[in-house]
Design an enzyme around this catalytic site. Structure first.
Site, PDB file in Angstrom:
ATOM      1  CG  ASP A  37     -76.741 -44.555 -25.936  1.00  0.00           C
ATOM      2  OD1 ASP A  37     -77.065 -44.530 -24.733  1.00  0.00           O
ATOM      3  OD2 ASP A  37     -75.719 -43.995 -26.387  1.00  0.00           O
ATOM      4  CB  VAL A  63     -82.465 -37.510 -27.885  1.00  0.00           C
ATOM      5  CG1 VAL A  63     -82.600 -38.936 -27.408  1.00  0.00           C
ATOM      6  CG2 VAL A  63     -81.331 -36.785 -27.163  1.00  0.00           C
ATOM      7  CE1 TYR A 154     -76.811 -32.695 -16.900  1.00  0.00           C
ATOM      8  CE2 TYR A 154     -76.999 -31.837 -14.669  1.00  0.00           C
ATOM      9  CZ  TYR A 154     -77.070 -32.887 -15.564  1.00  0.00           C
ATOM     10  OH  TYR A 154     -77.409 -34.151 -15.103  1.00  0.00           O
ATOM     11  CE  LYS A 158     -80.467 -33.496 -16.763  1.00  0.00           C
ATOM     12  NZ  LYS A 158     -81.078 -34.576 -17.561  1.00  0.00           N
ATOM     13  CB  SER A 189     -73.390 -42.951 -14.001  1.00  0.00           C
ATOM     14  OG  SER A 189     -73.212 -41.567 -14.272  1.00  0.00           O
TER      15      SER A 189
HETATM   16  P1  NAD Z   1     -74.066 -41.628 -18.814  1.00  0.00           P
HETATM   17  O1  NAD Z   1     -73.103 -40.681 -19.434  1.00  0.00           O
HETATM   18  O2  NAD Z   1     -73.530 -42.830 -18.097  1.00  0.00           O
HETATM   19  O3  NAD Z   1     -75.153 -42.113 -19.882  1.00  0.00           O
HETATM   20  C1  NAD Z   1     -75.763 -41.219 -20.783  1.00  0.00           C
HETATM   21  C2  NAD Z   1     -76.112 -41.976 -22.055  1.00  0.00           C
HETATM   22  O4  NAD Z   1     -76.767 -41.049 -22.959  1.00  0.00           O
HETATM   23  C3  NAD Z   1     -74.877 -42.516 -22.789  1.00  0.00           C
HETATM   24  O5  NAD Z   1     -75.061 -43.879 -23.130  1.00  0.00           O
HETATM   25  C4  NAD Z   1     -74.788 -41.638 -24.039  1.00  0.00           C
HETATM   26  O6  NAD Z   1     -74.240 -42.297 -25.170  1.00  0.00           O
HETATM   27  C5  NAD Z   1     -76.251 -41.277 -24.259  1.00  0.00           C
HETATM   28  N1  NAD Z   1     -76.405 -40.060 -25.088  1.00  0.00           N
HETATM   29  C6  NAD Z   1     -75.725 -38.912 -24.974  1.00  0.00           C
HETATM   30  N2  NAD Z   1     -76.135 -38.040 -25.926  1.00  0.00           N
HETATM   31  C7  NAD Z   1     -77.097 -38.666 -26.646  1.00  0.00           C
HETATM   32  C8  NAD Z   1     -77.906 -38.293 -27.760  1.00  0.00           C
HETATM   33  N3  NAD Z   1     -77.790 -37.083 -28.344  1.00  0.00           N
HETATM   34  N4  NAD Z   1     -78.803 -39.183 -28.246  1.00  0.00           N
HETATM   35  C9  NAD Z   1     -78.916 -40.421 -27.679  1.00  0.00           C
HETATM   36  N5  NAD Z   1     -78.173 -40.838 -26.631  1.00  0.00           N
HETATM   37  C10 NAD Z   1     -77.271 -39.965 -26.116  1.00  0.00           C
HETATM   38  O7  NAD Z   1     -74.921 -40.713 -17.802  1.00  0.00           O
HETATM   39  P2  NAD Z   1     -75.913 -41.093 -16.603  1.00  0.00           P
HETATM   40  O8  NAD Z   1     -75.259 -40.650 -15.350  1.00  0.00           O
HETATM   41  O9  NAD Z   1     -76.417 -42.483 -16.745  1.00  0.00           O
HETATM   42  O10 NAD Z   1     -77.077 -40.032 -16.888  1.00  0.00           O
HETATM   43  C11 NAD Z   1     -78.349 -40.370 -17.400  1.00  0.00           C
HETATM   44  C12 NAD Z   1     -79.285 -39.193 -17.177  1.00  0.00           C
HETATM   45  O11 NAD Z   1     -79.390 -38.906 -15.781  1.00  0.00           O
HETATM   46  C13 NAD Z   1     -78.809 -37.891 -17.846  1.00  0.00           C
HETATM   47  O12 NAD Z   1     -79.928 -37.177 -18.342  1.00  0.00           O
HETATM   48  C14 NAD Z   1     -78.195 -37.144 -16.698  1.00  0.00           C
HETATM   49  O13 NAD Z   1     -78.180 -35.752 -16.919  1.00  0.00           O
HETATM   50  C15 NAD Z   1     -79.120 -37.542 -15.566  1.00  0.00           C
HETATM   51  N6  NAD Z   1     -78.546 -37.354 -14.232  1.00  0.00           N
HETATM   52  C16 NAD Z   1     -77.444 -38.048 -13.839  1.00  0.00           C
HETATM   53  C17 NAD Z   1     -76.933 -37.853 -12.571  1.00  0.00           C
HETATM   54  C18 NAD Z   1     -75.742 -38.593 -12.056  1.00  0.00           C
HETATM   55  O14 NAD Z   1     -75.294 -38.276 -10.946  1.00  0.00           O
HETATM   56  N7  NAD Z   1     -75.203 -39.562 -12.770  1.00  0.00           N
HETATM   57  C19 NAD Z   1     -77.549 -36.942 -11.711  1.00  0.00           C
HETATM   58  C20 NAD Z   1     -78.661 -36.239 -12.149  1.00  0.00           C
HETATM   59  C21 NAD Z   1     -79.156 -36.462 -13.417  1.00  0.00           C
END
Ligand code: NAD
Length: 246
Positions: A37, A63, A154, A158, A189
């Site tokens: 992270d 990443v 986004y 995706k 989240s």
């Molecule tokens: P979050 O913001 O709680 O966690 C995301 C994490 O990714 C954070 O810890 C952040 O520091 C890390 N991050 C961001 N940019 C980064 C980088 N360049 N390199 C390394 N780490 C990095 O979000 P979440 O809700 O846990 O989302 C996780 C995944 O699920 C994401 O890909 C998000 O798009 C996807 N997603 C989430 C939801 C939702 O409703 N929460 C829905 C669909 C998809």
């Protein structure tokens, strides 16, 4: 018997939210886990939450950088002797209508989600093809299936992850490496808690199950894809949405 005993996994964006829930589910099933992270403090807290010790390793990394992704994978192979599971989960949002979205907001979201996922898939597949086994799980989104106004960046990223997943799955299937994607819907989240209440309520009204999902409910599907329970699945996209936009 545990589902991931003796397996080594890398989870990007593993310091919180869905990534941390996935790391937690993997640990519970016996995996040794590298969580990668950007956020060093959150990584330290996550390490403690996962029980600490040598079976969890944290790597501060981005990443969007190929060398950082290579390093997180090398950490797994050096410390745990293999890479069995790679979860490309790191993500950000920079929502705005097209009229207001800057080019930088578009580029950043594509870089983190789509390019980050490509870096992770490519680097993991390079190790897994030599091992003749492995499972790659890419976190897409329901936004990539239906398109969401205010998320041209986004939704594009995706949807791109779906194409990437299927193309990669075709390239490495004969080597014993599986590549699948998950499309979560509305999951509780930090990412979604930042949403205005009006937007949250609108999304909630679209969900047949009448509730948001929990990170653990995405994690259990990631666990299924990571483990041998899904040994004949590749190139699939599993929707974890409570039935939204089915
Ligand atoms: P979050 O913001 O709680 O966690 C995301 C994490 O990714 C954070 O810890 C952040 O520091 C890390 N991050 C961001 N940019 C980064 C980088 N360049 N390199 C390394 N780490 C990095 O979000 P979440 O809700 O846990 O989302 C996780 C995944 O699920 C994401 O890909 C998000 O798009 C996807 N997603 C989430 C939801 C939702 O409703 N929460 C829905 C669909 C998809």
């Amino acid at each position: 018997m545990s589902l991931l005993g003796n397996r080594a996994a890398v989870v990007t964006g593993g310091a919180r939210g869905i990534g941390l829930a996935i790391a937690t589910a993997f640990r519970r099933e016996g995996a040794r886990v590298v969580i990668a992270d950007l956020d060093k403090a959150a990584l330290e807290a996550a390490h403690a939450e996962l029980g600490g010790g040598d079976d969890v390793t944290t790597v501060v990394s981005d990443v969007t950088r190929a060398d950082d992704v290579e390093r997180m994978i090398a950490t797994a192979t050096d410390r745990y002797g293999a890479l069995d599971v790679m979860v490309n989960n790191a993500g950000i949002t920079r929502d705005a209508t097209m009229r207001r979205m800057s080019e930088d907001d578009f580029d950043q979201v594509i870089a983190v989600h789509l390019k980050g996922c490509w870096h992770g898939t490519r680097a993991a597949a390079a190790v897994m093809r030599e091992q003749r086994r492995g499972s790659i799980v890419n976190i897409s989104s329901l936004s990539g299936k239906v398109g969401v106004a205010g998320q041209t960046n986004y939704s594009a990223a995706k949807a791109g992850i779906v194409g990437l997943t299927k193309a990669a799955a075709k390239e490495v299937a004969y080597l014993g490496v599986r590549v699948n994607a998950i499309q979560p819907g509305l999951i509780r989240s930090a990412m979604t808690e930042a949403m205005p209440q009006k937007v949250w309520d609108q999304k909630l009204s679209e969900i047949p199950m009448l509730r948001a999902g929990e990170p653990a409910e995405v994690a259990s599907v990631a666990l299924f894809l990571a483990s041998d329970l899904s040994s004949y699945l590749t190139g699939t996209v599993l929707e974890v949405t409570g039935g939204r936009f089915m």
